[in-house]
Design an enzyme around this catalytic site. Structure first.
Site: not given
Ligand code: FAD
Length: 303
Positions: A18, A49-50, A129, A162, A169
């Site tokens: 990364e 990363t973003y 996401a 979780d 997704k």
């Molecule tokens: P989601 O999958 O949307 O989940 C967020 C929360 O909502 C979780 O509690 C989940 O259980 C819940 N959820 C998910 N889908 C639903 C649904 N359909 N209905 C109800 N609840 C739901 N952040 C940055 O800003 N830039 C980056 O480049 C970055 N890179 C990352 C790389 C990795 C490998 C990881 C693990 C994290 C990274 N992050 C980054 C951090 C990430 O953006 C945060 O952890 C964020 O809080 C969660 O993102 P997510 O995509 O998992 O969100």
């Protein structure tokens, strides 16, 4: 070109890495040196990363595009939904495609300024996401990765919820998952088993899930790791590092030893690819890759 999951499933004992967009020209120069050194070891891909600000987003497109154009490393661009209407997200995905970047890690992101604050979606944006996964697919992304959390995402009610959201997704079209870094690799292995059981229960095919590993080369790096995992540093990790006080060399050696032990355990457990956090440097990653034998066949570290 093959899909990323196909490459990952074919890989045995390899690594990905990364990077983050650099903040200034000096950082960008040093980062590209690190890219060149790590390129020699043949990573399966490099993720970029973003960030929260617009400039940083441009930096993601720029670095991922440069990897696609000027290196042999396949870029995986992170994209988050933070503070952006869907129209802007479409533009970012188009810019990435124009730059030759077809693999995307689709993330919700965290609120600007205070990552632990409650999530509020942009009024014309996306809530989770899974919606960005669909958008990336509509835009012709070749592979779409999503985030996974060994300890569960902090906002998830429990590990079952979780896992259900992670499955959501994947059902939305993601074909691989990258786990948040683990200070204790047993946490990752439990996540792997939870996901495998949930996929099997739903009659779905296995999906590559990569563990994140960050060699703890200094106290500063340990702080970064603790912030990213959002959990207290495990007692056994603190017990090994705390007595080293301000002895930087001893700290680095012990941090690297712990990463090697974790990496060996993951490989023994059959994990095919380790996702290594570079912090835009090459030395610690090169040491890990060399010691663990993760370089692509025939590749050797730069002198
Ligand atoms: P989601 O999958 O949307 O989940 C967020 C929360 O909502 C979780 O509690 C989940 O259980 C819940 N959820 C998910 N889908 C639903 C649904 N359909 N209905 C109800 N609840 C739901 N952040 C940055 O800003 N830039 C980056 O480049 C970055 N890179 C990352 C790389 C990795 C490998 C990881 C693990 C994290 C990274 N992050 C980054 C951090 C990430 O953006 C945060 O952890 C964020 O809080 C969660 O993102 P997510 O995509 O998992 O969100």
């Amino acid at each position: 070109m093959s899909t990323l999951p196909a490459d990952l499933l074919a890989a045995r004992g390899r690594f990905s890495v990364e990077f983050s967009p650099a903040h200034d020209a000096d950082g960008a120069r040093r980062q590209w040196q690190a890219v060149r050194r790590l390129e020699r070891l043949g990573p399966v891909f490099a993720s970029v990363t973003y960030g929260a600000g617009g400039g940083s987003r441009d930096g993601t497109v720029e670095l991922a595009g440069r990897l696609a154009r000027e290196s042999s490393v396949r870029p995986l661009a992170h994209v988050t939904a933070v503070g952006q209407p869907v129209a802007d997200l479409r533009r970012v995905l188009d810019d990435l495609a124009d730059a030759g970047v077809r693999d995307v890690l689709a993330l919700r992101g965290d609120p600007d300024g205070d990552p632990s604050a409650p999530w509020v979606a942009h009024p014309d944006g996306l809530e989770h996401a899974d919606e960005l996964v669909r958008l990336a697919r509509e835009h012709g992304a070749r592979s779409v990765a999503v985030a996974a959390f060994p300890l569960g995402h902090p906002a998830s009610r429990d590990l079952d919820a979780d896992t259900r959201h992670l499955l959501g997704k994947l059902r939305a079209g993601a074909d691989l998952a990258v786990a948040q870094l683990s200070l204790d690799v047993e946490d990752f292995l439990r996540l792997r088993d939870r996901l495998a059981a949930a996929l099997a229960a739903d009659g779905l095919d296995p999906v590559p899930l990569l563990p994140g590993l960050l060699p703890l080369t200094s106290r500063k790096v340990l702080d970064v790791a603790a912030r990213l995992t959002g959990a207290p540093v495990p007692a056994w990790v603190a017990d090994r590092l705390d007595p080293l006080g301000e002895d930087r060399d001893a700290f680095r050696a012990e941090g690297l030893r712990m990463a090697l032990e974790g990496g060996r355990r993951l490989l023994d457990e059959g994990v095919p690819v380790l996702h290594l956090y570079s912090l835009n440097r090459s030395r610690a990653v090169t040491e890990l890759v060399t010691e663990l034998g993760l370089a692509a066949p025939g590749r050797v570290p730069a002198p």
